[in-house]
Design an enzyme around this catalytic site. Sequence first.
Site, mmCIF file in Angstrom:
data_model
loop_
_atom_site.group_PDB
_atom_site.id
_atom_site.type_symbol
_atom_site.label_atom_id
_atom_site.label_comp_id
_atom_site.label_asym_id
_atom_site.label_seq_id
_atom_site.Cartn_x
_atom_site.Cartn_y
_atom_site.Cartn_z
ATOM 1 N N GLU A 162 -1.948 6.674 -0.859
ATOM 2 C CA GLU A 162 -3.386 6.824 -1.534
ATOM 3 C C GLU A 162 -3.889 8.321 -1.249
ATOM 4 O O GLU A 162 -4.576 8.824 -1.336
ATOM 5 C CB GLU A 162 -3.714 5.988 0.060
ATOM 6 N N ASP A 207 -10.988 -3.327 -2.993
ATOM 7 C CA ASP A 207 -10.409 -2.964 -1.809
ATOM 8 C C ASP A 207 -11.247 -3.595 -0.415
ATOM 9 O O ASP A 207 -11.498 -4.703 -1.109
ATOM 10 C CB ASP A 207 -10.375 -2.130 -1.437
ATOM 11 N N HIS A 256 0.688 -0.890 0.444
ATOM 12 C CA HIS A 256 -0.270 0.058 0.273
ATOM 13 C C HIS A 256 0.802 1.009 0.023
ATOM 14 O O HIS A 256 1.542 1.140 0.539
ATOM 15 C CB HIS A 256 -0.865 0.049 1.135
HETATM 16 ZN ZN LIG Z 1 -6.259 -0.112 0.736
#
Ligand SMILES: [Zn+2]
Length: 319
Positions: free
Chosen positions: A172, A249, A169
Amino acid sequence: MLASRAGREPYDWSAWRGDLLAEAPPGMARLQRLSQVFPAPASADDDEGFVDRVADTLLESAAAGSVFTEVRFGNESMLRPGFMELFRRAEQRVRDEYPVFYAEAIASVLLWYEPDRLAAVVDECVRAATEGLAGMDLLYVPYATEANWRVGRQVVDRAVDAGLGVTVHAGEFSTANIGAVAHLDGVTRIGHATQAFRDPWLLDVLAEREVTVECCLSCNVLLGAVPRLADHPLRRFRAHGIKVALGTDNPVQIGTTIGDEYAAAAQLGLSDAELLELTRTAVRAGFTSEDRRAELLGHLDGFEPEGAMGGVTREQRVG
Ligand SMILES: [Zn+2]
């Protein structure tokens, strides 16, 4: 799913999303809220219940047109005895109905665990790799500012040695960590990377390193990574030569399916042929065996673009 079997009312995730939007500002605050909820704790069901729950998840994905789905599991599920065998049973149940469908299991690994616990989790992943675990998704803190990648580097090396794919990840809610992660050998995918559009150098790095970006459009809008769907950089990524695949997700909480995500990409202006290309990219970048990949790509070659769907769906915290 669990609630329906237990005869209770299913949890109202749509009301939860309304509260999320009203009570938490866009960005990390919303992600933190999301990370605090789970569809059901892993300990809530026995083996049959676990297989039912995973099969329900996969069935929803296959019914939405997916030909390949990756499911992400928390560490509690990983430690369930016979985890991979139970997962394969769930997959087979779906394949009985959808013969052109494969699924793989990915472990979510939280790098902020204290060292002994992290080592135990990584050991478990390495062991599960021999039984068919396909990959790892790494999460860490700080998430939105630059993290230290010393421990992450070691975990990636162990994963790669064990034959596990690694996705991380990053990017974001800020551009932090995208460059560092893209330069970790063995990391072939980045989850989100949404903010990379802010920095032409990061776009170059993602393209040159041939990192596949997992775009989760509905999630990005709900958590505020982009103000609106129309602002999503997916098309800019593609125009820059960056490989893009779609994901859901946390589909239950976010209230989406992989079919909805393809519809959202179409809303961004992607043609049917481009959507099919996203599916091919997802399969090429998927954490699965070369035999399965070849079979899936062969199947996609026979697809008419208007039938295109599928991809990397990401079901974090299935249990
Ligand atoms: Zn995520």
